[in-house]
Design a protein around this motif. Structure first.
Motif: not given
Length: 233
Positions: A35-47, A58-74
């Motif tokens: 698995d090389r690409y993974m997606l977290d739908i509704g990521t919230g805190t990024g948990l 080695s995978a690249w992981i993306v989190g997507v959320d309709v709300d702010s993702v600033e805390q997940a980035r932090e």
């Protein structure tokens, strides 16, 4: 702040806090070496995104959320995997990445018919208002690569509803019903789906019991599933 063995999650600016559901699906989802690409739908805190990063070197992981993702980035920046985890703010219905994903994981909103709570953040996070099941299904079908898997945690009744709604498009290949104690009925279902054309005749089924029934005593199976994450295990 919620501390795990290899990372910490700040959650003071997120409507939904770290909970058992997210930890369960983040630990249970099938992560393969290829698995090389993974997606977290509704990521919230990024948990969940961070749990996937810990599980895959080695995978690249993306989190997507309709709300702010600033805390997940932090949280990702403070983790050991800042170079492999990224977050996108916006509805998944409009998410158009350059690639499809080998693994998609979600702890989605699920109280479809229940009374909405007064807090708008909790409403968005826990009710299928901004992400109805049909639109979640369509997003997964569009974003899931051939041979990929979609892992989700839902209440048992809602898992049945989602599976029925996805018939002919997504099919379950693995399902684990989760009990909080041996005497209680299953309250959650962990289900892994694939594109319907790739599904076997019947999904593999199992059961997971979290606690023994004694105060803060956990079963060996739950400890084994989550021991790479929880400090107490």
């Amino acid at each position: 702040m919620f501390r795990f063995k290899q990372f910490a999650v700040r959650q003071d600016r997120c409507a939904m806090k770290v909970g058992t559901d997210g930890v369960l699906v983040g630990a249970w989802a099938g992560v393969r070496p290829t698995d090389r690409y993974m997606l977290d739908i509704g990521t919230g805190t990024g948990l969940i995104a961070l749990m996937l990063a810990q599980r895959s070197a080695s995978a690249w992981i993306v989190g997507v959320d309709v709300d702010s993702v600033e805390q997940a980035r932090e949280n990702a920046t403070a983790s050991p995997w800042a170079d492999r985890v990224t977050f996108v703010q916006g509805p998944v219905q409009e998410f158009r990445p350059a690639q499809q994903f080998d693994l998609i994981v979600s702890n989605p909103p699920f109280f479809v018919d229940s009374l909405l709570p007064p807090d708008a953040g909790r409403t968005a996070a826990r009710h299928a208002v901004l992400l109805p099941f049909g639109e979640l299904r369509d997003a997964v079908v569009r974003l899931l690569a051939p041979g990929g898997r979609f892992a989700v945690v839902l209440p048992v009744a809602e898992a049945e509803r989602f599976a029925e709604l996805s018939r002919g498009m997504l099919a379950p290949v693995r399902r684990t019903e989760v009990r909080t104690t041996p005497r209680r009925a299953a309250k959650r279902a962990l289900v892994e789906f694939v594109h319907a054309a790739e599904a076997p005749a019947a999904p593999a089924r199992s059961e997971l019991v979290i606690g023994t029934g004694e105060h803060e005593e956990y079963t060996p199976e739950y400890r084994a599933l989550t021991r790479d994450f929880y400090l107490k295990f």
